[in-house]
Each structure stands twice: as C-alpha cells, then as structure tokens.
Motif scaffolding. Sequence first.
Motif, PDB file in Angstrom:
ATOM      1  N   UNK A 218      10.098   2.986  11.964  1.00 26.29           N
ATOM      2  CA  UNK A 218      10.554   4.172  12.690  1.00 26.29           C
ATOM      3  C   UNK A 218      10.196   4.081  14.170  1.00 26.29           C
ATOM      4  N   UNK A 219       8.954   3.707  14.450  1.00 26.22           N
ATOM      5  CA  UNK A 219       8.499   3.631  15.844  1.00 26.22           C
ATOM      6  C   UNK A 219       9.332   2.632  16.632  1.00 26.22           C
TER       7      UNK A 219
ATOM      8  N   UNK B 186       0.807  -1.217   0.000  1.00 21.49           N
ATOM      9  CA  UNK B 186       0.000   0.000   0.000  1.00 21.49           C
ATOM     10  C   UNK B 186       0.843   1.271   0.000  1.00 21.49           C
ATOM     11  N   UNK B 187       0.522   2.192  -0.866  1.00 20.24           N
ATOM     12  CA  UNK B 187       0.933   3.599  -0.848  1.00 20.24           C
ATOM     13  C   UNK B 187       2.407   3.816  -0.511  1.00 20.24           C
TER      14      UNK B 187
ATOM     15  N   UNK C 252       3.001   2.975  21.485  1.00 21.20           N
ATOM     16  CA  UNK C 252       2.386   2.640  20.200  1.00 21.20           C
ATOM     17  C   UNK C 252       2.209   1.129  20.070  1.00 21.20           C
ATOM     18  N   UNK C 253       1.041   0.729  19.580  1.00 16.99           N
ATOM     19  CA  UNK C 253       0.803  -0.669  19.225  1.00 16.99           C
ATOM     20  C   UNK C 253       0.897  -0.826  17.712  1.00 16.99           C
ATOM     21  N   UNK C 254       0.052  -0.094  16.972  1.00 16.49           N
ATOM     22  CA  UNK C 254       0.061  -0.168  15.511  1.00 16.49           C
ATOM     23  C   UNK C 254      -0.070   1.247  14.948  1.00 16.49           C
TER      24      UNK C 254
ATOM     25  N   UNK D  29       3.215   2.540   5.669  1.00 20.24           N
ATOM     26  CA  UNK D  29       2.931   1.946   6.979  1.00 20.24           C
ATOM     27  C   UNK D  29       4.107   1.097   7.477  1.00 20.24           C
ATOM     28  N   UNK D  30       4.740   0.260   6.639  1.00 26.57           N
ATOM     29  CA  UNK D  30       5.953  -0.420   7.119  1.00 26.57           C
ATOM     30  C   UNK D  30       7.055   0.552   7.540  1.00 26.57           C
TER      31      UNK D  30
END
Length: 280
Positions: A87-88, A76-77, A197-199, A81-82
Amino acid sequence: MFDFTNVLQLVQSFEMLQLLGVNRVVVYKTSSSPETQRILDYYTNKGFVEVIPWSLSRFLNVSRGWLPEHGPGDIHYLGQIPALSDCVYRYMYQSRYVALHDMDELILPQSVNSWSELLPLLENRYGADKCYMFENNVFPITVTLRPPNSQPLPPQGCCPGWHNVSGVNILAHLYHEPIISETHYSNFKIIVNPRAVVIPTVHGLRGSQKGCSWVNRNIARMYHTRAPRQTQLTPDKLIYDGRLLSYSTRLTPNVNTVFTESFKTQEILCFENCFAPPAE
C-alpha cells in the motif's frame, strides 16, 4: 480482509471515512461473504474503494495469529506487513498522506470534523510530512449502554432493519476501556506521508525519514470498536465518549442509502433526524 462478514460496520466505516474527507479506500481482500462482496462492488463502482486481491493463502500457509505460538504458518498474521508495504509503495506518489488502519478502527479529530482540517493542525504542531501516531481506545462490542444524558441510543426505534444486517453497529458502543500503562502505547495506528516511510509494521513504522510523533488525544484519537481487551472490566468502569454521535445525523441516512441501493430494499430506511444530538 480475511473471511470478512462484518457488513454493517464496514458500511459505517466507509461512510465515516467519506465524512472525514478521505478520497479513496484500498482494501486488501483474501475472502469475504457474498454480502460483503456486494458492498465492495457498490463502492468500487462509485470510485471510492479499490480492492486489491490478496490471495497469499492460496500459495502459503498463512498464520492467523500475531504470535507464532498462536497460529504457526509460513507468513505472519494474514500477510498484513506485505499488504501494508504494498500500500505504501503503490500509492507513494499518488497520495499526500495515507492512513494505515483496520476496518474496525476510526481516527477521529476532536476539535474539527475532518482529516482535511486535522492534518494542517498536526503539521503546525508536530511538523509536516511526518508519521502521526494515534492513541488506541477500545470500545468493547460486548457492552451496550445508553449515553449518560437524554440523547437516544442508535438504532433503537429508528433503524430496525439494521438488526437484519450482519456486523457491529458502532453507534451502539459508546463506552471505551480506560487507558492503562500496559496498553497506552500499543496497538496504535498512523497517518503518514508515504514518501517518508522506510519500513511499515502492523503498528507504526520501523523506519521513517522524518520520525513519528504521538498526537495528543484531545486533538485526535483512534476509536477501535472490537472485542474487549480488558476482559475483567465491569460496565461501570468504562468511560463514555459521544464523539461518534456528532456524525450520526449525516452518517445514518448515508448508511441507509447504501443498503437501499446495494440490496434494493426499503425496510432499513429511517428518519434522517433520528440521531440528532439534543439542542443546547
């Protein structure tokens, strides 16, 4: 960073982030122009920027749209998101807070001048170690209007060399689209304690340990200098916001120093006090 060529806005954003008190910027890079790479090398050598090679497109058909019908692919995009997840978790135990936003976005406090001053205010008001969500204000790059007072509009008559640099000048776009109900809670970005953060998602979080809070726009809000979202608006419907100009006396000479040192040219130098706000 995918096929990135917006050099002027990149430098302005890096310098604004330093003025805001940011310690490090991490760039997930797929591809860019040679001029962009020179800027990245400059800041990397200064120890301010870390570039993470993000070459998913070498192995996968990467979607360039946020909806499958806009750009089908295997991931995706542009793999955002990965990248956000990396980063997190990469900086989870190195940073008290991380901000997850793009290069054309800046989160600006309204009553103080830096994030180091802003974050204690947010902790006191909304609770510590949370996810703070900032309202998205779009400043369309198709409109360049003078401020409604005698304050000069950068860089006219001051930094003509900026016109020779590819990209957007954020100081020239000071009018934002009105906030409407359809977009009020969309496309926002966050500052968050990474350990909570979880997701992560492109906009906000799907899960966190301590929840998220919307930040009052009079405390801080996001300045998104980009193509218009409300394309039907005429310029007279836009709203002036001169907050960026309050940083211009420091921002402008810093930007010119970067161009002088990285491109070894003097033609983009200008007077330090050119963008000073009028005396009260």
